[in-house]
Scaffold this active site. Structure first.
Site, short mmCIF file in Angstrom:
data_model
loop_
_atom_site.label_atom_id
_atom_site.label_comp_id
_atom_site.label_asym_id
_atom_site.label_seq_id
_atom_site.Cartn_x
_atom_site.Cartn_y
_atom_site.Cartn_z
N HIS A 178 -18.16 -43.87 4.39
CA HIS A 178 -17.57 -44.52 5.56
C HIS A 178 -16.61 -43.61 6.28
O HIS A 178 -16.46 -43.66 7.49
CB HIS A 178 -16.93 -45.83 5.16
CG HIS A 178 -17.95 -46.79 4.71
ND1 HIS A 178 -18.17 -47.08 3.39
CD2 HIS A 178 -18.89 -47.45 5.41
CE1 HIS A 178 -19.18 -47.91 3.31
NE2 HIS A 178 -19.64 -48.15 4.50
N ASP A 198 -39.22 -44.06 12.27
CA ASP A 198 -40.13 -44.71 11.32
C ASP A 198 -41.59 -44.51 11.70
O ASP A 198 -42.44 -44.31 10.84
CB ASP A 198 -39.80 -46.20 11.21
CG ASP A 198 -38.64 -46.44 10.25
OD1 ASP A 198 -38.63 -45.80 9.18
OD2 ASP A 198 -37.75 -47.23 10.56
#
Ligand code: PEP
Ligand code: MG
Length: 762
Positions: A360, A626
């Site tokens: 993060h 993808d």
């Protein structure tokens, strides 16, 4: 050595180039930020006194001694006693010897050092002195040529012939890490070291376990309050989702299971500290045993919380660090808390020894456009406080004490990038249209609300893809409906009237979240992910749809469904959306009844049956990240087959072409939001294929716009036709490269460099 002597702090002071002033060069126990800053004139302070005496000396009440000099930046007021031994090197031609520094140990408790102790310290000093000499630490403080000449002479007189020769003082050490956030920075090192070294803590538990448990409970409560404050502070400064990063830490401290384990640990060991460290170790081992790097990184959350509680338990303060303008923060790990403790305006770059690009902290660094390198093994040991370093966030390299020519080279690159960016940003209002007037919309992919700042700066014409799963990853679970609604509405308002395309959760595959118990699968990329997961977690899915619909009242929201592979899925989602709209109407909540609903074209079946799907949705967005992996059967995250992963493969282009034509026949808009949208070689071909919108990283928009503006639509269409007929991806790369060259872009003052490098890499 400190352990052998049972000391609490151990430090090395070395002489500067004048061979007289002593400077703190290394320490365990004093504040590391004092390294390189504390300076003692000859003979001054207890340390200088030891150097002058030429033999080890000890002071039981160090602070009470006349010669004691206090340096607040070291934090040494905690230490009562001190022993020091000079570092003396002796050459073969002389036994006069030369004092090059002082080795110092300090203890928290008052202590009478014995002769044996001093003998041991002296032996250590004798062992260290030649090592110091050989590693040329004398040359740390670079002096003038005169200084160096004099020093060499003095050393020669002492029978010493150091390997250092004038002009060789630069260190030129290079450390490799993971490029985590783009950009170049040059600045002095600031150590961010707020961890507590457990080996060095002398903790005596109270004989009453109830008191121990009460102390630990108090420390947990203090830590929770402190984190709450940080959450609010960070949220105010950068937006709620930044603050939310502390949610997990707070949840952990409130977790009944965790607290119960701690209590058992304290009662079993009779010590708050031992009970706490035992439980933390258990958690750390559990995380370390999970292969998934995402989970491994979560282990650092446990450590971070643990360090905070330990500090509270011991009554230590997590200091709000003070750092100068333009500092390069060097830390063990890149933690979200750093952004709360430090003023990001002053941080020019971040380098961490551990951690990967999915942490993060890394997400924050990218969101704030602060160059960062993570996983830089050895950086903590090697780098010195205040030392100048170059951080190359593009390549993951860190240069310590660079020489003049390297610094100048990087300064030039930095200036070029800066000027180019400013120049291009200043032109952000120009439309992205080919010189013969064909308009292309350039939008941005965002993941956090703070990314919207960059949309403004770089002239994004909307949000082409809002990856909502980043919020779930930051929250380590699903945010509540209200939290989501506020974030989506915030984005819609900030961008209004430009469109904001919000994609429903695209979890699973490589994007896992700990709170969602998804069973391990043989082929996660082909498994229970994305819309498939949403359709079987209906409560969560409905809550997200309600949140998006409520935000749609602003008027510019679009809903995007990921990984649709057949019409039935789309029809099922429509049923759920209709039910959700009905519910909102019943509850009197406003929303846009005509909110457009589109699908990602990212599996080959969707591209091949695009005509069928186009009849039943409002827009298409092609996800080439993808689509490439599924078309070429190449895992997008597997470096072994990375050489086969290429979105410019003619097969992928054929599916894009097919989808664009289907969208045109159905008269619905189509965009492309994979990484390909930022690839300069791909842009001419995608424009030629007829894509009306490209959505990519906000920072790349100005460059893509320059490319679009240099194109002629007729030529781009002809490039696209050739690319579709090409025999291999490399032929397509050549077509793209030729177009950039013929358009004169390789000599472009702002982006020429970048384009040439992209062509070289391709
Ligand atoms: C894609 O697949 O191209 C896409 C944009 O989605 P993601 O990268 O989030 O899977
Ligand atoms: Mg995708």
């Amino acid at each position: 050595m400190a352990k052998q002597l049972d000391a609490d702090a151990c430090s090395v002071y070395l002489t500067e180039t004048d061979l007289r002033h002593l400077q703190l060069q290394a320490t365990i126990g004093l504040d590391r930020n004092a390294v390189g800053r504390v300076r003692l004139p000859p003979g001054e302070g207890l340390v200088g006194h030891a150097a002058k005496e030429g033999h080890p000396i000890a002071f039981t009440d160090a602070q009470g001694h006349d010669a004691y000099r206090y340096f607040p930046e070291t934090g040494e007021e905690r230490y009562a006693s001190l022993a020091a031994a000079p570092l003396i090197v002796r050459g073969s031609e002389s036994n006069r010897g030369l004092t090059i520094g002082v080795l110092v140990v300090q203890t928290l408790e008052e202590r009478v050092f014995s002769q044996d102790d001093l003998g041991l310290l002296d032996t250590c000093a004798r062992l260290i002195a030649p090592v110091v000499m050989n590693s040329q630490l004398l040359a740390v403080v670079s002096g003038s040529t005169d200084d160096r000449a004099r020093i060499t002479k003095e050393l020669g007189e002492a029978g010493l012939h150091p390997r250092t020769s004038p002009g060789e003082t630069e260190r030129g050490v290079e450390i490799h890490g993971i490029p985590t956030s783009r950009g170049i920075a040059i600045g002095p090192v600031y150590f961010m070291d707020d961890s507590v070294d457990l080996d060095r803590i002398d903790y005596t538990p109270n004989p009453d376990p109830d008191i121990e448990w009460a102390d630990l409970s108090g420390a947990l409560e203090d830590s929770r309050r402190e984190l709450d404050g940080l959450r609010g502070d960070l949220g105010d400064r950068f937006g709620a989702e930044f603050g939310a990063i502390f949610n997990t830490h707070i949840q952990m401290l409130e977790d009944k299971g965790f607290v119960a384990k701690l209590e058992t640990g304290v009662r079993n060991t009779g010590s708050a500290l031992a009970g706490l460290t035992h439980v933390l170790d258990e958690y750390a081992q559990t995380f370390a045993a999970i292969e998934d790097p995402y989970f491994q990184e979560r282990g650092s959350d446990v450590q971070e919380v643990g360090q905070r509680v330990i500090a509270r338990l011991l009554g230590l303060r997590h200091q709000a660090a003070q750092l100068g303008e333009g500092s390069v923060v060097v830390a063990s790990n890149l933690l979200p808390a750093h952004f709360a403790l430090l003023d990001p305006e002053k941080v020019t770059a971040i380098v961490s020894e551990h951690g990967g690009p999915t942490s993060h902290g890394a997400i924050f660094a990218r969101a704030l456009e602060i160059p960062a390198v993570t996983g830089a093994a050895g950086v903590l040991e090697t780098v010195r406080s205040g030392e100048e370093v170059i951080v190359d966030g593009d390549s993951g390299r860190v240069f310590l004490s660079p020489d003049d020519s390297l610094r100048a080279e990087y300064q030039r690159a930095q200036q070029r990038a800066q000027v180019a960016l400013e120049h291009l940003d200043a032109l952000a209002d120009r439309p992205a249209e080919t010189w013969d007037g064909h308009r292309v919309r350039l939008t941005a992919n965002v993941g956090l609300l703070s990314d919207l700042r960059l949309c403004e700066r770089h002239g994004a014409e909307g949000v082409g893809l809002f990856r909502t799963e980043l919020l779930a990853l930051v929250h380590r679970g699903f945010p509540s409906e209200d939290e989501q609604q506020q974030l989506y509405e915030g984005a819609a308002q900030a961008m209004s009237p430009r469109p904001v395309t919000i994609r429903t959760l695209d979890l699973g595959g490589d994007k896992a979240i700990p709170n969602l118990q998804v069973e391990e699968e043989e082929n996660p990329q082909l498994g229970w992910r994305s819309i498939r997961l949403s359709l079987s977690h209906l409560d969560g899915f409905r809550a997200q749809l309600r949140a998006i619909l409520r935000a749609s009242a602003v008027g510019n929201v679009r809903i995007l469904l990921p990984m649709v592979s057949q019409l039935d899925e789309l029809r099922r989602v429509y049923e759920i959306i209709d039910e959700t709209k009905h519910e909102l109407r019943r509850r009197g909540m406003p929303f846009d009844p005509n909110v457009p609903i589109g699908i990602m074209i990212e599996v080959p079946s969707a591209a091949v049956t695009a005509d069928v799907l186009a009849r039943e949705c409002d827009f298409f967005s092609i996800g080439t990240n993808d689509l490439t992996q599924y078309t070429l059967a190449v895992d997008r995250g597997n470096e072994r087959v990375a050489h086969l992963y290429d979105s410019l493969h003619p097969a992928v282009l054929c599916l894009i072409d097919h989808s664009v034509r289907a969208a045109a026949r159905a008269n619905i808009p189509i965009s492309l939001c994979g990484e390909m949208a930022n690839d300069p070689l791909a842009v001419p071909i995608l424009v030629g294929l007829g894509l009306g919108e490209l959505s990519g990283v906000a920072g790349a928009i100005p460059v893509v716009k320059e490319i679009v503006r240099s194109l002629d639509m007729g030529e781009a269409v002809s490039d696209a036709r050739q690319a579709l007929d090409a025999e291999s991806p490399s032929d397509v790369h050549a077509i793209g490269a030729r177009r950039l060259e013929e358009a004169g872009l390789l000599d472009h003052p702002d982006i020429g460099d970048w384009l040439r490098r992209s062509i070289e890499r391709s």
